[in-house]
Design a protein around this motif. Sequence first.
Motif: not given
Length: 352
Positions: A146-162
């Motif tokens: 939900t980090d507003p700094a993360v692009d909405i199209f990247d939010r799934e991939a970033v969630f997996i890592d973070r």
Amino acid sequence: MSEPRPTRQIVIRRPDDMHLHLRDGAMLATVLPESARHFARAIVMPNLVPPVVTAREAAAYRDRILAALPEGAAFEPLMTLYLTETTDPDDVAAAHASGLVRAVKLYPAGATTNSASGVRDFDRVRAVLERMAAIGLPLCIHGEVTDPAVDIFDREAVFIDRVLDPLRRATPGLRVVMEHITTGDGVDYARAQGADLAATITTHHLIINRNHILAGGIRPHYYCLPVAKRESHRQALRAAAASGEPRFFLGTDSAPHPDHLKEHACGCAGCFTATNTMALLAHVFDEMGALDRLEAFTSRNGAAFYRLPLNDGSLTLTRRDKPASWPARITGAPGPVTVFDPGFPVHWHVSD
Ligand code: NCD
Ligand code: ZN
Ligand code: ZN
């Protein structure tokens, strides 16, 4: 003139929808028959307002669903609890032991529709997750940061890592469903894990990419979360769904909102696919030459992951020259709800 294609037919076991929004009240009464027509069971999402948090609330919601079923419909709602930072591990364990609850749902706070009561600090749900790992109760995850700094199209991939991978490493044995995956990253991650991880895939993410939402005019009825990604991701999802691999199964994420809240300056997220999902899936699997794997995706893999018996009964899908039809929108007390439009003719028809 081309020859008419021969009629073709497949018979599959009655399917399950492992991710469904039925809502409550007038909307429940409007949409429930659409799912009960084809599906034997569904994992019912708990993001009501207020959310379904306790075993007592889940039992009451289950009763309301059963009361709203049309006469003679055979449909079993599989209930879930909405994980909050104050969820009581003993209540969760009792709800599981009684057979009432089949999963717990994790919404990162602010990630999607009705997620305000979700989790902000993952340390606060540690005790619940450890208890779930001990008793084998799956955690269904809306996997977007939900980090507003993360692009909405990247939010799934970033969630997996973070979030997802650290959470699973910290809780060995926790059984997890990555809900409504939308990326090749999600597919790759799921494939690299053991049998304690599965992923649901929606119907609409097999059909639309982000161009369908945004090119040539904005189409609010294609807007859902996680938002559809670029074409290469759709291709990865199609390959995963049609692979027959046990870790991938159908969760439609059919998510009704009245049209006036979709066609709005700040439109709600959700595609309503309960009405035509099975015809659309037959079309997609036919296109991929994978009709023989449709039953695994809709009727076997999910049941196996949730340790449920396979359904009795069957569904017959027939390919006809005449395209299938369904109402453009269903009507009920909450106002019209637009049915997902694939944008192409569908020749597969469903009969019981
Ligand atoms: C869902 C809803 O409307 O409840 N919306 C959606 O876009 N998928 C919530 C969800 O599953 O994230
Ligand atoms: Zn979600
Ligand atoms: Zn959903």
